[in-house]
Design a protein around this motif. Sequence first.
Motif, PDB file in Angstrom:
ATOM      1  N   GLY A  46       0.818  -1.211   0.000  1.00  9.66           N
ATOM      2  CA  GLY A  46       0.000   0.000   0.000  1.00  9.66           C
ATOM      3  C   GLY A  46       0.850   1.258   0.000  1.00  9.66           C
ATOM      4  N   SER A  47       0.251   2.359   0.407  1.00 12.60           N
ATOM      5  CA  SER A  47       0.945   3.641   0.415  1.00 12.60           C
ATOM      6  C   SER A  47       1.545   3.913   1.781  1.00 12.60           C
ATOM      7  N   LEU A  48       2.570   4.763   1.806  1.00 16.58           N
ATOM      8  CA  LEU A  48       3.166   5.193   3.072  1.00 16.58           C
ATOM      9  C   LEU A  48       2.848   6.661   3.301  1.00 16.58           C
ATOM     10  N   GLU A  49       2.710   7.041   4.580  1.00 17.76           N
ATOM     11  CA  GLU A  49       2.612   8.448   4.959  1.00 17.76           C
ATOM     12  C   GLU A  49       4.024   9.013   4.988  1.00 17.76           C
ATOM     13  N   VAL A  50       4.342   9.915   4.094  1.00 14.96           N
ATOM     14  CA  VAL A  50       5.701  10.419   4.018  1.00 14.96           C
ATOM     15  C   VAL A  50       5.729  11.921   4.293  1.00 14.96           C
ATOM     16  N   ASN A  51       6.626  12.342   5.163  1.00 15.19           N
ATOM     17  CA  ASN A  51       6.855  13.759   5.420  1.00 15.19           C
ATOM     18  C   ASN A  51       7.740  14.304   4.304  1.00 15.19           C
ATOM     19  N   VAL A  52       7.100  14.645   3.180  1.00 20.32           N
ATOM     20  CA  VAL A  52       7.851  15.032   1.984  1.00 20.32           C
ATOM     21  C   VAL A  52       8.614  16.339   2.206  1.00 20.32           C
ATOM     22  N   SER A  53       8.054  17.233   3.046  1.00 22.73           N
ATOM     23  CA  SER A  53       8.733  18.511   3.281  1.00 22.73           C
ATOM     24  C   SER A  53      10.125  18.314   3.861  1.00 22.73           C
ATOM     25  N   SER A  54      10.298  17.293   4.698  1.00 22.05           N
ATOM     26  CA  SER A  54      11.631  17.072   5.271  1.00 22.05           C
ATOM     27  C   SER A  54      12.610  16.646   4.173  1.00 22.05           C
ATOM     28  N   ILE A  55      12.109  15.962   3.150  1.00 20.10           N
ATOM     29  CA  ILE A  55      12.964  15.596   2.010  1.00 20.10           C
ATOM     30  C   ILE A  55      13.408  16.852   1.270  1.00 20.10           C
ATOM     31  N   VAL A  56      12.481  17.823   1.147  1.00 20.24           N
ATOM     32  CA  VAL A  56      12.794  19.065   0.440  1.00 20.24           C
ATOM     33  C   VAL A  56      13.754  19.912   1.269  1.00 20.24           C
ATOM     34  N   VAL A  57      13.393  20.145   2.536  1.00 16.39           N
ATOM     35  CA  VAL A  57      14.173  21.055   3.377  1.00 16.39           C
ATOM     36  C   VAL A  57      15.595  20.526   3.568  1.00 16.39           C
ATOM     37  N   ASN A  58      15.737  19.221   3.767  1.00 12.85           N
ATOM     38  CA  ASN A  58      17.069  18.644   3.967  1.00 12.85           C
ATOM     39  C   ASN A  58      17.721  18.190   2.660  1.00 12.85           C
ATOM     40  N   GLU A  59      17.059  18.474   1.555  1.00 17.12           N
ATOM     41  CA  GLU A  59      17.584  18.145   0.210  1.00 17.12           C
ATOM     42  C   GLU A  59      18.065  16.698   0.126  1.00 17.12           C
ATOM     43  N   ILE A  60      17.210  15.792   0.615  1.00 16.45           N
ATOM     44  CA  ILE A  60      17.495  14.367   0.572  1.00 16.45           C
ATOM     45  C   ILE A  60      17.268  13.844  -0.846  1.00 16.45           C
ATOM     46  N   THR A  61      18.072  12.872  -1.251  1.00 14.36           N
ATOM     47  CA  THR A  61      17.823  12.150  -2.499  1.00 14.36           C
ATOM     48  C   THR A  61      17.340  10.745  -2.154  1.00 14.36           C
ATOM     49  N   LEU A  62      16.202  10.382  -2.745  1.00 13.75           N
ATOM     50  CA  LEU A  62      15.598   9.067  -2.538  1.00 13.75           C
ATOM     51  C   LEU A  62      15.733   8.303  -3.842  1.00 13.75           C
ATOM     52  N   VAL A  63      16.313   7.099  -3.786  1.00 11.12           N
ATOM     53  CA  VAL A  63      16.539   6.359  -5.028  1.00 11.12           C
ATOM     54  C   VAL A  63      15.892   4.979  -4.931  1.00 11.12           C
ATOM     55  N   GLY A  64      14.943   4.722  -5.796  1.00  7.23           N
ATOM     56  CA  GLY A  64      14.359   3.389  -5.884  1.00  7.23           C
ATOM     57  C   GLY A  64      15.310   2.457  -6.613  1.00  7.23           C
ATOM     58  N   SER A  65      15.423   1.216  -6.156  1.00  5.69           N
ATOM     59  CA  SER A  65      16.425   0.305  -6.710  1.00  5.69           C
ATOM     60  C   SER A  65      15.853  -1.100  -6.780  1.00  5.69           C
ATOM     61  N   ARG A  66      16.017  -1.766  -7.929  1.00  6.43           N
ATOM     62  CA  ARG A  66      15.400  -3.077  -8.104  1.00  6.43           C
ATOM     63  C   ARG A  66      16.438  -4.084  -8.593  1.00  6.43           C
ATOM     64  N   CYS A  67      16.351  -4.529  -9.830  1.00  2.04           N
ATOM     65  CA  CYS A  67      17.211  -5.604 -10.332  1.00  2.04           C
ATOM     66  C   CYS A  67      18.599  -5.097 -10.710  1.00  2.04           C
ATOM     67  N   GLY A  68      19.581  -5.968 -10.627  1.00  2.00           N
ATOM     68  CA  GLY A  68      20.950  -5.517 -10.851  1.00  2.00           C
ATOM     69  C   GLY A  68      21.737  -6.368 -11.826  1.00  2.00           C
ATOM     70  N   PRO A  69      23.034  -6.079 -11.913  1.00  3.80           N
ATOM     71  CA  PRO A  69      23.908  -6.683 -12.918  1.00  3.80           C
ATOM     72  C   PRO A  69      24.371  -8.108 -12.552  1.00  3.80           C
ATOM     73  N   PHE A  70      23.887  -9.090 -13.325  1.00  2.00           N
ATOM     74  CA  PHE A  70      24.229 -10.489 -13.066  1.00  2.00           C
ATOM     75  C   PHE A  70      25.727 -10.773 -13.254  1.00  2.00           C
ATOM     76  N   ALA A  71      26.322 -10.205 -14.312  1.00  2.23           N
ATOM     77  CA  ALA A  71      27.726 -10.515 -14.603  1.00  2.23           C
ATOM     78  C   ALA A  71      28.621 -10.113 -13.430  1.00  2.23           C
ATOM     79  N   SER A  72      28.320  -8.935 -12.842  1.00  2.00           N
ATOM     80  CA  SER A  72      29.113  -8.468 -11.705  1.00  2.00           C
ATOM     81  C   SER A  72      28.943  -9.410 -10.516  1.00  2.00           C
TER      82      SER A  72
END
Lengths: 323, 323
Positions: free
Chosen positions: A248-274
Amino acid sequence: MQALWLEDKTLTFRDDVPVPSVPPGSVLVRVRLAGICGTDLELAKGYYPYRGVPGHEFVGEVVEAPGRSSWIGHRVVGEINIACGICTACRTGLRAHCEERAVLGMVNHDGAFAEYVSLPLENLHRVPQSLPDEAAVFTEPLAAALQIGHQVPVRPTDRVLILGAGRLGQLIAQVLALTGCDLQVVARHETQQALLAGCNITPITEDAVPCHKMDLVVEATGSPRGFALALQAVRPRGKIVLKSTYRGSLEVNVSSIVVNEITLVGSRCGPFASALRLLASGTVDPTPLIVSRYPLSKGLTAFEHASRPGVLKVLLEPTSLLE
Amino acid sequence: MQALWLEDKTLTFRDDVPVPSVPPGSVLVRVRLAGICGTDLELAKGYYPYRGVPGHEFVGEVVEAPGRSSWIGHRVVGEINIACGICTACRTGLRAHCEERAVLGMVNHDGAFAEYVSLPLENLHRVPQSLPDEAAVFTEPLAAALQIGHQVPVRPTDRVLILGAGRLGQLIAQVLALTGCDLQVVARHETQQALLAGCNITPITEDAVPCHKMDLVVEATGSPRGFALALQAVRPRGKIVLKSTYRGSLEVNVSSIVVNEITLVGSRCGPFASALRLLASGTVDPTPLIVSRYPLSKGLTAFEHASRPGVLKVLLEPTSLLE
């Protein structure tokens, strides 16, 4: 063939599932070993609708390869996104994000909790001869762990926090420790803590998570609590990598992401050869995560075992002599 | 002196506010022109508790500079974060994220909707002689717009969407258009659309926002609707820059961020020197955004005017001859 089958949120063992067809460009793989991951457990609980054979972590042996007979007999692991090859994502090199993709054992493509699985040749990677099945079966989740470094620079001077020391969190910890970074891992269960300590990685408790100090936080719990702790721990201008999905959805304090200039990175599948390189060299050893192995016919017991709190990797042996 | 005063969510005009004291290292600035921005309007509505003089966009003239007399008479603009200089953030070059910071007109430091404002010398930038007050007063928001390019590479081949064409959105649009990117801007109001068209930028409506196509989305509405549209518009592996704060928490589908490997970047204050260069060269001309100017004594009317839907920049002239 024998397979686990998911339908209407119910997992069953069946011995009458047809062997998958092998379309042009694909091969048939006899599954030697398959791993149960958190997504499989969520899927079995109806996390999202899927009807078919689950399972996407596997190592197997090519038994049919129409027009590509040189592959027959080779041990392989397989990338899980089956791409169309012609959409914008595919044409711009993002096959894992193919708009029409099927996903092994998750979306429109029968998975690896079966005697046989079919996959496009382009998804396969040969397993080095020296690498045992017990390590090779971790290629998919190890690649997912390596995707962090593919997306975000991790510096040897960084203060890094991993939230969650389960199946994926353990692999992420091993991978990030290789950078020389100052690493802490929140681990709830004693076995998790012991495994980390065995790799010279510091396990901490939730209470010890600092406020706004970490350069990089990896959220691998998939819980609202983990997400909140990540926002608490990261420093201004720091990064949070999200390695788990959330119900489902999360309650996120988005303003804190803006004020603290946080970077949020979604990450899924990766490099098999490595992942295969790090496994083959022994730089990463995932085998201490294995807690048990079951024949396919005991698949439901295996799922029950894997779902107990703190349990790490449970393996299935679809074509084992154990049965 | 005359000033606007905010207390208990109520804005008043006063003529008995003491001229700010000038601590060592600071100077006193006579405010020539100040701009009302969205944050001021939110602050006046009690967005968060603040007691004092609001206002953080200004251009002024140094009238007192103890021990630094060479500054007297110079026109200046001022960065809004007043840093301690000794905390971890300050020592690592992140003064805008100082853990003990005051913020001009927002946190523990009287602002620019007054005849005089005091600021540390290190916060000041001299305004080039050729640059009129009407342009210089936009330095702070233009710097905030430029912060996007400081945090995220914007390529000439990128498909870029800006959500919101208000005071900040207009400046962001002008700045991003300079990269040569394929730019679209969601604008609700006719005046906003006309201003964009005048800069050869394509205004679109919400209905025309595409699904999962944009390389970069800038969210400048501060509304839950804008945030949802950003997630809809961004392509897999694309970036969303958040330029607005939000009231309370948002319901966020975090799993879509993970599955599509989206990067979310919070963005706040930006580089003043860069903004002054673009203003001085005339590369960016913000003056068409000005809709009205009021003396400080008409400050409440000015706030009412600025809060009407679609209204862009309303200016205050604290020490004008108009009064």
